[in-house]
Design a protein around this motif. Structure first.
Motif, PDB file in Angstrom:
ATOM      1  N   GLU A 247      40.662 -42.153  -9.206  1.00 56.95           N
ATOM      2  CA  GLU A 247      39.590 -41.782  -8.288  1.00 56.95           C
ATOM      3  C   GLU A 247      39.320 -42.904  -7.287  1.00 56.95           C
ATOM      4  O   GLU A 247      39.132 -42.646  -6.084  1.00 56.95           O
ATOM      5  CB  GLU A 247      38.331 -41.464  -9.092  1.00 56.95           C
ATOM      6  CG  GLU A 247      37.251 -40.794  -8.272  1.00 56.95           C
ATOM      7  CD  GLU A 247      36.145 -40.272  -9.166  1.00 56.95           C
ATOM      8  OE1 GLU A 247      35.954 -39.051  -9.197  1.00 56.95           O
ATOM      9  OE2 GLU A 247      35.472 -41.085  -9.823  1.00 56.95           O
ATOM     10  N   HIS A 251      39.642 -42.784  -3.174  1.00 54.83           N
ATOM     11  CA  HIS A 251      38.594 -43.302  -2.288  1.00 54.83           C
ATOM     12  C   HIS A 251      39.185 -44.274  -1.277  1.00 54.83           C
ATOM     13  O   HIS A 251      38.833 -44.242  -0.088  1.00 54.83           O
ATOM     14  CB  HIS A 251      37.527 -44.014  -3.111  1.00 54.83           C
ATOM     15  CG  HIS A 251      36.416 -43.128  -3.564  1.00 54.83           C
ATOM     16  ND1 HIS A 251      35.346 -42.808  -2.766  1.00 54.83           N
ATOM     17  CD2 HIS A 251      36.204 -42.491  -4.739  1.00 54.83           C
ATOM     18  CE1 HIS A 251      34.512 -42.027  -3.425  1.00 54.83           C
ATOM     19  NE2 HIS A 251      35.015 -41.817  -4.628  1.00 54.83           N
ATOM     20  N   ARG A 260      34.204 -42.260   5.135  1.00 59.28           N
ATOM     21  CA  ARG A 260      33.367 -43.163   4.340  1.00 59.28           C
ATOM     22  C   ARG A 260      32.036 -42.530   3.941  1.00 59.28           C
ATOM     23  O   ARG A 260      31.553 -42.760   2.849  1.00 59.28           O
ATOM     24  CB  ARG A 260      33.111 -44.462   5.120  1.00 59.28           C
ATOM     25  CG  ARG A 260      34.377 -45.302   5.314  1.00 59.28           C
ATOM     26  CD  ARG A 260      34.080 -46.576   6.082  1.00 59.28           C
ATOM     27  NE  ARG A 260      35.245 -47.453   6.115  1.00 59.28           N
ATOM     28  CZ  ARG A 260      36.228 -47.351   6.989  1.00 59.28           C
ATOM     29  NH1 ARG A 260      36.194 -46.399   7.916  1.00 59.28           N
ATOM     30  NH2 ARG A 260      37.256 -48.181   6.962  1.00 59.28           N
ATOM     31  N   ASP A 261      31.465 -41.754   4.830  1.00 61.57           N
ATOM     32  CA  ASP A 261      30.176 -41.114   4.553  1.00 61.57           C
ATOM     33  C   ASP A 261      30.429 -39.651   4.221  1.00 61.57           C
ATOM     34  O   ASP A 261      30.518 -38.800   5.108  1.00 61.57           O
ATOM     35  CB  ASP A 261      29.260 -41.249   5.774  1.00 61.57           C
ATOM     36  CG  ASP A 261      27.861 -40.705   5.517  1.00 61.57           C
ATOM     37  OD1 ASP A 261      27.627 -40.175   4.404  1.00 61.57           O
ATOM     38  OD2 ASP A 261      27.014 -40.808   6.427  1.00 61.57           O
ATOM     39  N   PHE A 262      30.544 -39.342   2.924  1.00 63.22           N
ATOM     40  CA  PHE A 262      30.846 -37.968   2.516  1.00 63.22           C
ATOM     41  C   PHE A 262      29.724 -37.001   2.883  1.00 63.22           C
ATOM     42  O   PHE A 262      29.956 -35.819   3.111  1.00 63.22           O
ATOM     43  CB  PHE A 262      31.102 -37.906   1.009  1.00 63.22           C
ATOM     44  CG  PHE A 262      32.268 -38.723   0.562  1.00 63.22           C
ATOM     45  CD1 PHE A 262      33.409 -38.798   1.318  1.00 63.22           C
ATOM     46  CD2 PHE A 262      32.210 -39.437  -0.617  1.00 63.22           C
ATOM     47  CE1 PHE A 262      34.496 -39.551   0.925  1.00 63.22           C
ATOM     48  CE2 PHE A 262      33.285 -40.199  -1.040  1.00 63.22           C
ATOM     49  CZ  PHE A 262      34.432 -40.261  -0.258  1.00 63.22           C
ATOM     50  N   PHE A 281      32.746 -37.292  -6.117  1.00 63.42           N
ATOM     51  CA  PHE A 281      32.308 -37.176  -4.736  1.00 63.42           C
ATOM     52  C   PHE A 281      32.455 -35.758  -4.191  1.00 63.42           C
ATOM     53  O   PHE A 281      31.995 -35.462  -3.100  1.00 63.42           O
ATOM     54  CB  PHE A 281      33.053 -38.169  -3.835  1.00 63.42           C
ATOM     55  CG  PHE A 281      34.540 -37.967  -3.759  1.00 63.42           C
ATOM     56  CD1 PHE A 281      35.387 -38.847  -4.392  1.00 63.42           C
ATOM     57  CD2 PHE A 281      35.099 -36.930  -3.028  1.00 63.42           C
ATOM     58  CE1 PHE A 281      36.765 -38.684  -4.303  1.00 63.42           C
ATOM     59  CE2 PHE A 281      36.459 -36.767  -2.934  1.00 63.42           C
ATOM     60  CZ  PHE A 281      37.295 -37.648  -3.578  1.00 63.42           C
ATOM     61  N   TYR A 282      33.091 -34.846  -4.935  1.00 67.90           N
ATOM     62  CA  TYR A 282      33.201 -33.475  -4.439  1.00 67.90           C
ATOM     63  C   TYR A 282      31.820 -32.908  -4.108  1.00 67.90           C
ATOM     64  O   TYR A 282      31.649 -32.167  -3.157  1.00 67.90           O
ATOM     65  CB  TYR A 282      33.880 -32.596  -5.496  1.00 67.90           C
ATOM     66  CG  TYR A 282      35.392 -32.559  -5.417  1.00 67.90           C
ATOM     67  CD1 TYR A 282      36.092 -33.516  -4.708  1.00 67.90           C
ATOM     68  CD2 TYR A 282      36.114 -31.571  -6.065  1.00 67.90           C
ATOM     69  CE1 TYR A 282      37.471 -33.483  -4.648  1.00 67.90           C
ATOM     70  CE2 TYR A 282      37.489 -31.526  -6.010  1.00 67.90           C
ATOM     71  CZ  TYR A 282      38.164 -32.483  -5.298  1.00 67.90           C
ATOM     72  OH  TYR A 282      39.532 -32.449  -5.242  1.00 67.90           O
ATOM     73  N   ARG A 283      30.827 -33.237  -4.907  1.00 66.09           N
ATOM     74  CA  ARG A 283      29.508 -32.649  -4.699  1.00 66.09           C
ATOM     75  C   ARG A 283      28.752 -33.334  -3.563  1.00 66.09           C
ATOM     76  O   ARG A 283      27.666 -32.881  -3.187  1.00 66.09           O
ATOM     77  CB  ARG A 283      28.687 -32.748  -5.990  1.00 66.09           C
ATOM     78  CG  ARG A 283      28.401 -34.166  -6.449  1.00 66.09           C
ATOM     79  CD  ARG A 283      27.549 -34.172  -7.710  1.00 66.09           C
ATOM     80  NE  ARG A 283      27.281 -35.519  -8.190  1.00 66.09           N
ATOM     81  CZ  ARG A 283      28.040 -36.172  -9.055  1.00 66.09           C
ATOM     82  NH1 ARG A 283      29.114 -35.582  -9.561  1.00 66.09           N
ATOM     83  NH2 ARG A 283      27.733 -37.390  -9.442  1.00 66.09           N
ATOM     84  N   ASP A 284      29.287 -34.427  -3.039  1.00 68.45           N
ATOM     85  CA  ASP A 284      28.575 -35.189  -2.023  1.00 68.45           C
ATOM     86  C   ASP A 284      28.934 -34.797  -0.595  1.00 68.45           C
ATOM     87  O   ASP A 284      28.312 -35.277   0.346  1.00 68.45           O
ATOM     88  CB  ASP A 284      28.839 -36.693  -2.214  1.00 68.45           C
ATOM     89  CG  ASP A 284      28.251 -37.218  -3.515  1.00 68.45           C
ATOM     90  OD1 ASP A 284      27.254 -36.640  -3.974  1.00 68.45           O
ATOM     91  OD2 ASP A 284      28.803 -38.189  -4.063  1.00 68.45           O
ATOM     92  N   PHE A 285      29.936 -33.961  -0.414  1.00 61.66           N
ATOM     93  CA  PHE A 285      30.332 -33.564   0.937  1.00 61.66           C
ATOM     94  C   PHE A 285      29.252 -32.683   1.570  1.00 61.66           C
ATOM     95  O   PHE A 285      28.593 -31.892   0.883  1.00 61.66           O
ATOM     96  CB  PHE A 285      31.651 -32.801   0.907  1.00 61.66           C
ATOM     97  CG  PHE A 285      32.859 -33.678   0.748  1.00 61.66           C
ATOM     98  CD1 PHE A 285      33.242 -34.552   1.753  1.00 61.66           C
ATOM     99  CD2 PHE A 285      33.624 -33.622  -0.403  1.00 61.66           C
ATOM    100  CE1 PHE A 285      34.354 -35.360   1.612  1.00 61.66           C
ATOM    101  CE2 PHE A 285      34.730 -34.424  -0.553  1.00 61.66           C
ATOM    102  CZ  PHE A 285      35.108 -35.294   0.454  1.00 61.66           C
ATOM    103  N   THR A 305      32.217 -27.128  -9.572  1.00 55.78           N
ATOM    104  CA  THR A 305      31.724 -27.839  -8.390  1.00 55.78           C
ATOM    105  C   THR A 305      30.624 -27.027  -7.723  1.00 55.78           C
ATOM    106  O   THR A 305      30.908 -26.145  -6.905  1.00 55.78           O
ATOM    107  CB  THR A 305      32.871 -28.098  -7.389  1.00 55.78           C
ATOM    108  OG1 THR A 305      33.970 -28.696  -8.068  1.00 55.78           O
ATOM    109  CG2 THR A 305      32.424 -29.001  -6.260  1.00 55.78           C
TER     110      THR A 305
END
Length: 426
Positions: A247, A251, A260-262, A281-285, A305
């Motif tokens: 992971e 990144h 850089r900023d999902f 980070f999938y949930r941060d997009f 997700t």
């Protein structure tokens, strides 16, 4: 244990390591003695209690033919750094002396990037998949002996491997028989695409409606991939052997292409399958769309997700996906698939990305089968793995992106897969 320190070049290799890597290094030292008949210097084995250890280490290093610098999860320690620099200095003044960087399990790409540039000049031995990796051990032994490891012998997947139990071709043949279409006479060679198979069958069955032939073949491919991969588990995914490192590696690749900023990134994951990898980070997009041929797989991905948008479509024709809508096109372990059309898929990647958007595509090159680490990709019609084939696929992807006008192109070899990346120009 080992030769006397009074003899010049008494040791085959000096093992330089941090104290917290000692158990792992000692196991490798035992293998060097028992399986390769070599004489390594290991501080725990050879330092005499009550005597100055710094001088003893310096003497042992001077009496060794080469030095293996072991890099674990914590990187290089202060004293190990001194040993490494002494070894490198000896390398400069004596060309026969070799310095061998050895990556231990748990040492990800971020640790490697922090090492001195002059150490990175030397060819690595990579045990990141485990110290029982036979190929890595053979490379270490060859490096200590000053020999080229040579081409690895052919490796074969076992009959119980996920990738062998039943091929996509066999599954498609079974599904198409009920539709009156026989694939037996249609060769599926390396580089064959779904369009090629469709056209071949349209010529072979002129009495059938061409649209019917195309629809049935597309449906058969979807069914085949669903049966093989929709229910794949973590035990069947190599990346879960070092998931945190993998992971972090992904990144780093995303940072390389400016992601850089999902929270301000709209991403599309083509070939998401059942969402097995599901990095945190999938949930941060800001927006994440998952594309796959299998509705069953997409339903599992959506459960894994929250907030995932799904699209059941071919990678070669992203129906229902708007042009210029995404900042990131991500596709992991899909472009090497049977009957996959790399050119058409890359055109769609270019279409759905905004100007300046990034594409990150990976090709697997490491598999674990019955406890063995295997390198390469399987060629059609057999169980043999070709270690060069993953790089051929990666180069085809790179050239395809280049032809579409992508810039800042790069290829990066990771723990388990090869990444190809670039940014879309106007």
């Amino acid at each position: 244990m080992g030769p006397s320190t009074d003899d010049r070049e008494a040791y085959d290799v000096f093992l330089s390591h941090r104290s917290d890597d000692k158990p792992t290094v000692e196991r490798l030292a035992e293998k060097l003695v028992e399986e390769a008949g070599l004489a390594p210097f290991l501080d725990r084995w050879h330092l005499v209690p009550g005597e100055p250890w710094q001088e003893a280490l310096e003497q042992a290093l001077n009496q060794s033919r080469c030095c293996a610098v072991f890099i674990g999860p914590s990187g290089v320690g202060s004293w190990e750094n001194e040993e490494m620099r002494t070894a490198l200095s000896r390398r400069v003044h004596g060309s026969r002396f070799r310095v061998i960087p050895v990556l231990l399990p748990g040492a990800g790409s971020l640790v490697r990037e922090k090492l001195p540039s002059f150490l990175l000049r030397f060819t690595w031995v990579d045990f990141s998949a485990g110290i029982d990796d036979e190929m890595a051990f053979a490379r270490l032994v060859a490096g200590i002996r000053g020999e080229a490891p040579g081409r690895s012998p052919p490796q074969r997947l076992s009959q119980v491997s996920l990738y062998v139990r039943k091929s996509v071709r066999e599954l498609m043949e079974e599904a198409l028989r009920a539709d009156g279409i026989d694939l037996a006479g249609v060769p599926v060679v390396l580089g064959a695409t779904i369009r090629m198979v469709v056209r071949r069958c349209q010529l072979q069955y002129p009495e059938l409606d061409p649209l019917y032939v195309a629809e049935r073949i597309a449906a058969a491919r979807s069914l085949a991939y669903e049966e093989k991969y929709a229910h794949r588990s973590r035990k069947e995914d190599e990346r879960y052997r070092a998931f945190d490192e993998w992971e972090a590696e992904l990144h780093a690749v995303l940072r390389q292409v400016g992601i850089r900023d999902f929270g301000r990134c709209k991403a599309i994951n083509v070939g998401i399958g059942n969402g097995l990898e599901n990095p945190f980070f999938y949930r941060d997009f800001e927006l994440l769309t998952g594309v796959d041929l299998s509705q069953t797989a997409l339903a599992a991905a959506a459960r894994a997700t929250p907030g995932l948008r799904t699209c059941c479509s071919e990678a070669e024709r992203l129906d229902g996906v708007d042009s210029g809508a995404y900042d990131l096109y991500l596709s992991l372990r899909t472009y090497q698939s049977t009957l996959f059309d790399i050119g058409d898929a890359l055109f769609e990647a270019c279409r759905v990305l905004r100007i300046g958007g990034a594409a990150v595509i990976s090709i697997p090159y490491v598999y674990f089968d019955q406890g063995r680490r295997l390198n390469g990709l399987q060629r059609p019609g057999g169980h043999d793995l070709d270690p060069d084939l993953p790089y051929e696929f990666a180069e085809r992807v790179r050239r395809g992106l280049q032809n579409l006008g992508f810039e800042s192109l790069g290829i990066r070899t990771g723990l388990f897969e090869i990444y190809v990346y670039g940014n879309k120009l106007a």
